[in-house]
Design an enzyme around this catalytic site. Structure first.
Site, PDB file in Angstrom:
ATOM      1  N   LEU A  22     113.946  38.726 -29.905  1.00  9.85           N
ATOM      2  CA  LEU A  22     114.379  38.863 -28.490  1.00  9.85           C
ATOM      3  C   LEU A  22     114.909  37.657 -27.805  1.00  9.85           C
ATOM      4  O   LEU A  22     115.166  37.671 -26.583  1.00  9.85           O
ATOM      5  CB  LEU A  22     113.334  39.381 -27.731  1.00  9.85           C
ATOM      6  CG  LEU A  22     112.815  40.827 -28.309  1.00  9.85           C
ATOM      7  CD1 LEU A  22     111.531  41.224 -27.521  1.00  9.85           C
ATOM      8  CD2 LEU A  22     113.803  41.943 -28.120  1.00  9.85           C
ATOM      9  N   SER A  23     114.733  36.392 -28.422  1.00 10.07           N
ATOM     10  CA  SER A  23     115.306  35.179 -27.753  1.00 10.07           C
ATOM     11  C   SER A  23     116.589  35.007 -27.273  1.00 10.07           C
ATOM     12  O   SER A  23     116.781  34.607 -25.969  1.00 10.07           O
ATOM     13  CB  SER A  23     115.062  33.703 -28.820  1.00 10.07           C
ATOM     14  OG  SER A  23     113.670  33.629 -28.832  1.00 10.07           O
ATOM     15  N   LYS A  72     108.589  26.943 -39.031  1.00 11.67           N
ATOM     16  CA  LYS A  72     108.204  26.127 -38.185  1.00 11.67           C
ATOM     17  C   LYS A  72     107.205  24.750 -38.866  1.00 11.67           C
ATOM     18  O   LYS A  72     106.975  23.805 -38.118  1.00 11.67           O
ATOM     19  CB  LYS A  72     106.825  27.068 -37.321  1.00 11.67           C
ATOM     20  CG  LYS A  72     107.472  28.009 -36.425  1.00 11.67           C
ATOM     21  CD  LYS A  72     106.670  28.439 -35.716  1.00 11.67           C
ATOM     22  CE  LYS A  72     107.271  29.467 -34.535  1.00 11.67           C
ATOM     23  NZ  LYS A  72     106.057  30.103 -33.394  1.00 11.67           N
ATOM     24  N   ASN A  93     108.548  24.479 -33.082  1.00  9.70           N
ATOM     25  CA  ASN A  93     109.269  25.753 -32.677  1.00  9.70           C
ATOM     26  C   ASN A  93     110.517  25.320 -31.845  1.00  9.70           C
ATOM     27  O   ASN A  93     111.140  26.539 -31.449  1.00  9.70           O
ATOM     28  CB  ASN A  93     108.466  26.625 -31.770  1.00  9.70           C
ATOM     29  CG  ASN A  93     108.281  26.362 -30.297  1.00  9.70           C
ATOM     30  OD1 ASN A  93     107.878  25.323 -29.901  1.00  9.70           O
ATOM     31  ND2 ASN A  93     108.254  27.460 -29.463  1.00  9.70           N
ATOM     32  N   GLY A 132      93.059  35.151 -37.425  1.00 12.23           N
ATOM     33  CA  GLY A 132      93.863  34.486 -38.146  1.00 12.23           C
ATOM     34  C   GLY A 132      93.859  33.011 -38.213  1.00 12.23           C
ATOM     35  O   GLY A 132      93.275  32.491 -37.455  1.00 12.23           O
ATOM     36  N   GLY A 135     100.422  29.748 -38.525  1.00 15.56           N
ATOM     37  CA  GLY A 135     100.964  28.894 -37.688  1.00 15.56           C
ATOM     38  C   GLY A 135     100.710  29.287 -36.113  1.00 15.56           C
ATOM     39  O   GLY A 135     100.554  28.276 -35.478  1.00 15.56           O
ATOM     40  N   TYR A 228     103.713  41.733 -29.233  1.00 16.48           N
ATOM     41  CA  TYR A 228     104.331  42.312 -27.948  1.00 16.48           C
ATOM     42  C   TYR A 228     105.024  43.764 -28.124  1.00 16.48           C
ATOM     43  O   TYR A 228     105.679  44.220 -27.358  1.00 16.48           O
ATOM     44  CB  TYR A 228     105.257  41.475 -27.074  1.00 16.48           C
ATOM     45  CG  TYR A 228     106.426  40.838 -28.155  1.00 16.48           C
ATOM     46  CD1 TYR A 228     107.512  41.427 -28.413  1.00 16.48           C
ATOM     47  CD2 TYR A 228     106.061  39.351 -28.346  1.00 16.48           C
ATOM     48  CE1 TYR A 228     108.430  40.800 -29.114  1.00 16.48           C
ATOM     49  CE2 TYR A 228     107.142  38.745 -29.076  1.00 16.48           C
ATOM     50  CZ  TYR A 228     108.330  39.466 -29.331  1.00 16.48           C
ATOM     51  OH  TYR A 228     109.245  38.810 -30.212  1.00 16.48           O
TER      52      TYR A 228
END
Length: 286
Positions: A22-23, A72, A93, A132, A135, A228
């Site tokens: 979505l960037s 990353k 990032n 978790g 990263g 999201y």
């Protein structure tokens, strides 16, 4: 979207896969609002092509770029310099140009913290459970340490990976819990952060914590899911039904992106415009 010309400046994001990012939506909306002749595009870069891609981005005079999964951590050797924060997290990032070459930094920590900094919490009394050990979990641990959280618990499935994750933070006392033990500490946890893909589309019926688990949390606890899509995840639906405060990963995506844009442009990012673009992009995705 600007009219592309020989003067158009290029920004982007590299990853594998990259088709669902979505960037571009939020960054291009910001660039258009600011009236700048820039365009932000996604680049599909496979792991074995990373070095060639980084050299190519430099040769093409790309102004800067974001880095997403799985690059990353593996991008670090290809950079001329890395910020102290990125070194602490162990992941980059955001990359921008300097006289020395590419410089890597990390805006995920800022993005994660953005909604939490608006809360009136005494963070020194807060115990955190991070689900978790990938990263994203590294950025979350760094953020919680910077907040001054009292205790940080880490839970994951594989004993060896969990032990290696904890050992990689000699300056921070982390409390490891195997996945089968993750609910044992909930009575004293004030912030739960899901950094796993459990509950992510298309597996929307999954959750890392059940309603029974969430019932053990204090009534003032916050549940933060870095996913999201869908909005909300089943985890957040259950947390809201319990009356708990919740955050999803869209705020983190927005604020890490805004911070990255400020590195590249040297001016404040229009976060409201970017937020609207993200909401629109999510709403139109099939």
């Amino acid at each position: 979207m600007p009219k592309i010309s020989g003067q158009t400046q290029l920004l982007g994001v590299i990853g594998d896969p990259i088709e669902h990012t979505l960037s571009p939506a939020m960054h291009n909306a910001a660039l258009e609002y600011l009236g700048l002749n820039y365009v932000y595009v996604p680049f599909w870069v496979k792991p074995q092509q990373l070095g060639v891609a980084i050299a190519g981005l430099e040769a093409l005079n790309v102004v800067g770029f974001n880095v997403t999964i799985p690059h990353k951590e593996t991008i670090l050797p290809y950079l001329a310099d890395v910020s102290d924060l990125a070194q602490q997290v162990g992941a980059v990032n955001t990359v921008y140009r300097s006289e020395k070459g590419w410089v890597g930094t990390n805006t995920d920590v800022h993005g994660f913290l953005a909604p939490l900094r608006q809360q009136s919490c005494l963070w020194s009394e807060i115990a955190v459970l991070v689900l978790g050990y990938g990263g994203a979990a590294r950025a979350v641990v760094t953020a919680c340490y910077d907040l001054g959280c009292r205790q940080i618990y880490i839970s994951g499935r594989q004993r060896e990976r969990l032990g290696a994750f904890v050992a990689s933070w000699p300056q921070i006392t982390l409390h490891p819990l195997l996945w089968s033990e993750r609910a044992t500490c909930l009575a004293k946890i004030s912030l739960v952060v899901n950094t796993t893909p459990i509950g992510m589309s298309p597996h929307t019926g999954a959750t890392p914590l059940t309603a029974e688990d969430l019932a053990k949390l204090p009534a003032t606890a916050i549940v933060y899911d870095l996913i999201y899509k869908p909005r909300p995840t089943l985890l957040l639906q259950l947390a809201m039904a319990r009356g708990l405060q919740t955050f999803d990963g869209l705020a983190m995506l927005l604020h890490q992106g805004a911070a990255a844009l400020e590195y590249w442009l040297g001016q404040p990012a229009p976060t409201a415009i970017m937020a609207t673009a993200l909401e629109t992009a999510l709403g139109t995705e099939k």
